[in-house]
Design an enzyme around this catalytic site. Structure first.
Site, PDB file in Angstrom:
ATOM      1  N   HIS A 282      -1.615 -45.261  26.337  1.00  0.00           N
ATOM      2  CA  HIS A 282      -0.672 -46.234  25.770  1.00  0.00           C
ATOM      3  C   HIS A 282      -1.076 -47.685  25.966  1.00  0.00           C
ATOM      4  O   HIS A 282      -0.379 -48.594  25.537  1.00  0.00           O
ATOM      5  CB  HIS A 282       0.741 -45.997  26.329  1.00  0.00           C
ATOM      6  CG  HIS A 282       0.909 -46.364  27.763  1.00  0.00           C
ATOM      7  ND1 HIS A 282       1.664 -47.450  28.156  1.00  0.00           N
ATOM      8  CD2 HIS A 282       0.445 -45.807  28.894  1.00  0.00           C
ATOM      9  CE1 HIS A 282       1.657 -47.523  29.481  1.00  0.00           C
ATOM     10  NE2 HIS A 282       0.928 -46.532  29.951  1.00  0.00           N
TER      11      HIS A 282
ATOM     12  N   GLN B  16      -6.834 -51.060  32.115  1.00  0.00           N
ATOM     13  CA  GLN B  16      -6.806 -52.253  31.256  1.00  0.00           C
ATOM     14  C   GLN B  16      -8.136 -52.475  30.536  1.00  0.00           C
ATOM     15  O   GLN B  16      -8.211 -53.330  29.655  1.00  0.00           O
ATOM     16  CB  GLN B  16      -6.475 -53.506  32.087  1.00  0.00           C
ATOM     17  CG  GLN B  16      -5.052 -53.556  32.608  1.00  0.00           C
ATOM     18  CD  GLN B  16      -4.024 -53.799  31.506  1.00  0.00           C
ATOM     19  OE1 GLN B  16      -4.313 -54.400  30.464  1.00  0.00           O
ATOM     20  NE2 GLN B  16      -2.821 -53.328  31.729  1.00  0.00           N
TER      21      GLN B  16
ATOM     22  N   CYS C 102      12.805 -60.797  39.812  1.00  0.00           N
ATOM     23  CA  CYS C 102      13.764 -59.733  39.476  1.00  0.00           C
ATOM     24  C   CYS C 102      13.249 -58.662  38.518  1.00  0.00           C
ATOM     25  O   CYS C 102      13.684 -57.524  38.589  1.00  0.00           O
ATOM     26  CB  CYS C 102      15.011 -60.355  38.899  1.00  0.00           C
ATOM     27  SG  CYS C 102      15.441 -61.887  39.723  1.00  0.00           S
TER      28      CYS C 102
HETATM   29  C1  LIG Z   1      -0.461 -49.567  33.115  1.00  0.00           C
HETATM   30  C2  LIG Z   1      -1.387 -49.478  34.274  1.00  0.00           C
HETATM   31  C3  LIG Z   1      -1.365 -48.382  35.142  1.00  0.00           C
HETATM   32  C4  LIG Z   1      -0.351 -47.273  35.017  1.00  0.00           C
HETATM   33  O1  LIG Z   1      -0.566 -46.486  33.896  1.00  0.00           O
HETATM   34  P1  LIG Z   1       0.621 -45.515  33.398  1.00  0.00           P
HETATM   35  O2  LIG Z   1       0.051 -44.826  32.211  1.00  0.00           O
HETATM   36  O3  LIG Z   1       1.767 -46.401  33.057  1.00  0.00           O
HETATM   37  O4  LIG Z   1       0.936 -44.600  34.511  1.00  0.00           O
HETATM   38  C5  LIG Z   1      -2.281 -48.344  36.177  1.00  0.00           C
HETATM   39  N1  LIG Z   1      -3.172 -49.338  36.352  1.00  0.00           N
HETATM   40  C6  LIG Z   1      -3.231 -50.406  35.539  1.00  0.00           C
HETATM   41  C7  LIG Z   1      -4.255 -51.460  35.778  1.00  0.00           C
HETATM   42  C8  LIG Z   1      -2.343 -50.525  34.479  1.00  0.00           C
HETATM   43  O5  LIG Z   1      -2.377 -51.596  33.690  1.00  0.00           O
END
Ligand SMILES: *Cc1c(COP(=O)(O)O)cnc(C)c1O
EC number: 2.8.1.7
Length: 394
Positions: free
Chosen positions: A202, A180, A326
């Site tokens: 992403h 993040q 949910c």
């Molecule tokens: C989205 C996220 C992940 C997982 O990443 P992916 O690319 O979806 O496997 C791990 N840690 C945090 C803090 C995230 O926000």
């Protein structure tokens, strides 16, 4: 307004057109296998080197310290299991926190079933760990500390530099799930004494299915995928060339415009947050000020269910998220909201709105008009609210 409003950027982002444009030729024109020796392959090899350089530069690492993965979860799994395996002779103790992403928590649970001893540090009401708790948890069996850079639900930015300094002084490896943080706030692996760091494309307008693990030079780690010699023998498999190009470009864009972008995000986020907190019987989850991710707001509305808020917002074209039941397929509310001390009933009424680079003030205004009406309608149907109006606070 018929347009759909996306306020779930912490879950994933779209791919920016400039990123997409740079990726496209690597599906068609430049498709050579980077491991081959002809000219066509040299183009893809070069593209991977450039992508790696861009990722390294964004976090002040060396290119040789960047290993591409399929995303954040894979990077987290690899960091923790790979260090556990490589250092198991030294010790079997790992320290993490109660508010980690499941990619970290479930990996630790897996290791606990295989002879490792895991300490889960608590957090305060804003989601911060206490450095003293960390210091007290360290034993002579501790091999790894894994603390997330910033929390995906409530936006808390942990004291990473202090944690890094402590771990380095105790000669314990420090991993941070920075999924993040990277591309959103300044991250410097050298200044912060970070040994391993996970990131994912992403979450900063790059493609899905690509991420990276930064592994500081000299650190032993078990190889993740055995096969060809790709990623310097640590993670075999023909490279995801187009995505490497994409993650590099996306991160380059993100760090170039970071300060400017964040000013705008903070302005809109605060307007959104403060507007929603005017609804009665609400509370803000996570800190205020500089220790909160610029795009994150998370608010609990009493007497309603987060799930119901999401469905009614969706009907108005607003995409949001909740730490409630949910959505995650379980009946328990978010482990993060429980960890900051909320009771189940209140935690169930959470709404996370995470804004992004293209969020406009008009969108914020529309959400500010819509949410209070949705909450009013849900409360009018809520037996809990009815009870509260009749009897008051118990
Ligand atoms: C989205 C996220 C992940 C997982 O990443 P992916 O690319 O979806 O496997 C791990 N840690 C945090 C803090 C995230 O926000």
């Amino acid at each position: 307004m018929n347009k759909s409003i996306y306020m779930d950027h912490a879950a994933t982002t779209y791919v920016k057109p400039e990123v997409m444009e740079e990726m496209l030729p690597y599906f068609t024109t430049y498709f050579g296998n980077p491991s081959s020796i002809y000219t066509l392959a040299r183009e893809t090899k070069k593209a991977i080197d450039i992508g790696r350089d861009k990722v390294a530069k964004a976090i002040n690492a060396d290119s040789s310290e960047i290993f591409f993965t399929s995303g954040g979860s894979e990077a987290d799994n690899w960091a923790i299991k790979g260090i556990a395996s490589a250092y198991k002779k030294k010790g079997n103790h790992i320290i993490t926190t109660v508010i980690e992403h499941h990619a970290v928590l479930h990996t630790c649970e897996y290791l606990a079933k295989n002879g490792f001893d895991i300490t889960y540090l608590p957090v305060d009401e804003y989601g911060f760990i206490n450095i003293k708790d960390l210091e007290n948890a360290i034993t002579d069996k501790t091999i790894l500390v894994s603390v997330m850079f910033a929390n995906n639900e409530i936006g808390t930015i942990e004291p990473i530099k202090e944690i890094g300094a402590l771990c380095r002084s105790k000669k314990i490896l420090f991993h941070t799930d920075a999924v993040q943080a990277v591309g959103h706030i300044p991250v410097d692996v050298k200044e912060m004494n970070i040994d391993l760091l996970s990131l994912a494309g992403h979450k900063f307008y790059g493609p899905k299915g690509i991420g990276a693990l930064y592994i500081r030079k000299g650190i032993k780690i078990e190889n993740l995928i055995h096969g060809g010699g790709q990623e310097r023998g640590k993670r075999a498999g023909t490279e995801n060339v187009a995505s490497v190009v994409g993650i590099g470009k996306a991160l380059e864009l993100a760090v170039t415009n970071m300060e400017e972008n964040n000013k705008k995000l903070v302005y809109l986020r605060d307007k959104l947050m403060n507007g929603l907190l005017k609804v009665p019987y609400t509370r803000l989850n996570g800190p205020i000020g500089e220790k909160r991710l610029p795009g994150n707001s998370n608010i609990c509305f009493r007497f309603v269910e987060g799930e119901s808020i999401l469905l009614m917002l969706d009907a108005k074209g607003i995409a949001a998220s909740s730490g409630s039941a949910c959505t995650s397929g379980s009946l328990d509310p978010s482990h993060v909201l429980l960890a900051i001390g909320l009771i189940h009933e209140i935690a169930h009424g959470s709404l996370r709105l995470t804004i992004g680079d293209e969020t406009t003030e008009e969108e914020v205004d529309f959400v500010l008009e819509t949410v209070p009406n949705v909450i009013k309608r849900l409360r009018d149907m809520s037996p809990l609210y009815d009870d509260f109006l009749k009897k008051g606070e118990k």
